[in-house]
Design a protein around this motif. Structure first.
Motif, PDB file in Angstrom:
ATOM      1  N   ASN A   1      -4.350   2.482   9.739  1.00  0.00           N
ATOM      2  CA  ASN A   1      -4.641   3.692   8.967  1.00  0.00           C
ATOM      3  C   ASN A   1      -3.415   4.590   8.888  1.00  0.00           C
ATOM      4  O   ASN A   1      -2.493   4.480   9.711  1.00  0.00           O
ATOM      5  CB  ASN A   1      -5.792   4.464   9.620  1.00  0.00           C
ATOM      6  CG  ASN A   1      -7.067   3.648   9.691  1.00  0.00           C
ATOM      7  OD1 ASN A   1      -7.438   2.946   8.751  1.00  0.00           O
ATOM      8  ND2 ASN A   1      -7.756   3.747  10.821  1.00  0.00           N
ATOM      9  N   ASN A   2      -3.426   5.478   7.910  1.00  0.00           N
ATOM     10  CA  ASN A   2      -2.322   6.419   7.736  1.00  0.00           C
ATOM     11  C   ASN A   2      -0.970   5.704   7.801  1.00  0.00           C
ATOM     12  O   ASN A   2      -0.068   6.094   8.546  1.00  0.00           O
ATOM     13  CB  ASN A   2      -2.388   7.520   8.809  1.00  0.00           C
ATOM     14  CG  ASN A   2      -1.433   8.644   8.538  1.00  0.00           C
ATOM     15  OD1 ASN A   2      -0.998   8.850   7.402  1.00  0.00           O
ATOM     16  ND2 ASN A   2      -1.087   9.378   9.588  1.00  0.00           N
TER      17      ASN A   2
ATOM     18  N   VAL B   1       0.851  -1.187   0.000  1.00  0.00           N
ATOM     19  CA  VAL B   1       0.000   0.000   0.000  1.00  0.00           C
ATOM     20  C   VAL B   1       0.886   1.235   0.000  1.00  0.00           C
ATOM     21  O   VAL B   1       2.034   1.194   0.457  1.00  0.00           O
ATOM     22  CB  VAL B   1      -0.937  -0.021   1.241  1.00  0.00           C
ATOM     23  CG1 VAL B   1      -0.129   0.081   2.527  1.00  0.00           C
ATOM     24  CG2 VAL B   1      -2.002   1.053   1.163  1.00  0.00           C
ATOM     25  N   GLN B   2       0.359   2.298  -0.534  1.00  0.00           N
ATOM     26  CA  GLN B   2       1.102   3.559  -0.533  1.00  0.00           C
ATOM     27  C   GLN B   2       0.973   4.243   0.823  1.00  0.00           C
ATOM     28  O   GLN B   2      -0.008   4.040   1.554  1.00  0.00           O
ATOM     29  CB  GLN B   2       0.581   4.473  -1.639  1.00  0.00           C
ATOM     30  CG  GLN B   2       0.922   3.985  -3.042  1.00  0.00           C
ATOM     31  CD  GLN B   2       0.588   5.013  -4.107  1.00  0.00           C
ATOM     32  OE1 GLN B   2      -0.287   5.858  -3.911  1.00  0.00           O
ATOM     33  NE2 GLN B   2       1.290   4.942  -5.222  1.00  0.00           N
TER      34      GLN B   2
ATOM     35  N   GLY C   1      -2.180   5.190   3.134  1.00  0.00           N
ATOM     36  CA  GLY C   1      -3.267   4.243   2.908  1.00  0.00           C
ATOM     37  C   GLY C   1      -3.600   3.424   4.133  1.00  0.00           C
ATOM     38  O   GLY C   1      -3.037   3.620   5.215  1.00  0.00           O
ATOM     39  N   SER C   2      -4.514   2.472   3.954  1.00  0.00           N
ATOM     40  CA  SER C   2      -5.003   1.638   5.048  1.00  0.00           C
ATOM     41  C   SER C   2      -4.996   0.174   4.644  1.00  0.00           C
ATOM     42  O   SER C   2      -5.124  -0.169   3.464  1.00  0.00           O
ATOM     43  CB  SER C   2      -6.433   2.040   5.426  1.00  0.00           C
ATOM     44  OG  SER C   2      -6.487   3.357   5.896  1.00  0.00           O
ATOM     45  N   LEU C   3      -4.850  -0.663   5.636  1.00  0.00           N
ATOM     46  CA  LEU C   3      -5.002  -2.106   5.485  1.00  0.00           C
ATOM     47  C   LEU C   3      -5.670  -2.624   6.739  1.00  0.00           C
ATOM     48  O   LEU C   3      -5.507  -2.053   7.827  1.00  0.00           O
ATOM     49  CB  LEU C   3      -3.654  -2.817   5.310  1.00  0.00           C
ATOM     50  CG  LEU C   3      -2.960  -2.763   3.956  1.00  0.00           C
ATOM     51  CD1 LEU C   3      -1.576  -3.397   4.068  1.00  0.00           C
ATOM     52  CD2 LEU C   3      -3.779  -3.443   2.887  1.00  0.00           C
TER      53      LEU C   3
ATOM     54  N   VAL D   1       4.779  -0.775   2.865  1.00  0.00           N
ATOM     55  CA  VAL D   1       4.273   0.581   2.654  1.00  0.00           C
ATOM     56  C   VAL D   1       5.347   1.372   1.898  1.00  0.00           C
ATOM     57  O   VAL D   1       6.494   1.449   2.339  1.00  0.00           O
ATOM     58  CB  VAL D   1       3.948   1.268   3.978  1.00  0.00           C
ATOM     59  CG1 VAL D   1       3.306   2.641   3.724  1.00  0.00           C
ATOM     60  CG2 VAL D   1       3.030   0.401   4.829  1.00  0.00           C
TER      61      VAL D   1
END
Length: 120
Positions: A83-84, A12-13, A16-18, A119
Motif C-alpha cells: 500500500n501507499n 502503478v502510480q 497506489g496498491s498492488l 511505481v
C-alpha cells in the motif's frame, strides 16, 4: 524440488496498491518461513518481509507500516499487500521459502524468478 512462482507485479502510480502472490508447487511446512525480497536496478537485493509460522512477522524499515505479508498454508501460497507505494519501491520482487528437512527449516532454499513492480 519445489518451485515458486510470483504473480501480481505491474505498474502503478505513487500512492497506489498492488498485491503480490507466490505459489509453491509443493508444501512449505507450516512452521517454516516465507520471505519477500526485492532488487532495484543497480542495487543489492533487499529483504522486505518474513512470515514464520502463522504469526512471526517482520518487515524491513522501508516498508513497515505500508506492506502486509500473509500466508495460506492450505494453498501453499504467500502474499504481499503493498500500500501507499512509492517510486523507491520500484524493483523486481522475489519470494523465497524454507525447505523442511529432518525437522529443520533450511533457510531460503526455494526462490522464485521474480515479478517486476514499477511505481511512477
Amino acid at each position: 524440488h519445489v518451485q515458486l512462482v510470483e504473480n501480481g507485479g505491474g505498474s502503478v502510480q505513487a500512492g497506489g496498491s498492488l498485491k503480490l502472490s507466490c505459489a509453491a508447487s509443493g508444501p512449505i511446512f507450516r512452521t517454516c518461513a516465507w520471505y519477500w525480497y526485492r532488487q532495484a536496478p543497480g542495487k543489492a537485493r533487499e529483504w522486505v518481509s518474513t512470515i514464520k509460522g502463522d504469526d512471526l512477522i517482520g518487515y524491513g524499515a522501508s516498508v513497515r507500516g505500508r506492506f502486509i505479508i500473509s500466508r495460506d498454508n492450505s494453498k501453499n501460497m504467500v502474499y504481499l499487500q503493498m500500500n501507499n507505494l512509492k517510486p523507491d519501491d520500484t524493483a523486481v520482487y522475489y519470494c523465497s521459502a524454507d525447505r523442511y528437512s529432518e525437522r529443520l527449516c533450511l533457510k531460503n532454499e526455494y526462490w522464485g524468478h521474480g515479478t517486476q513492480v514499477t511505481v511512477s
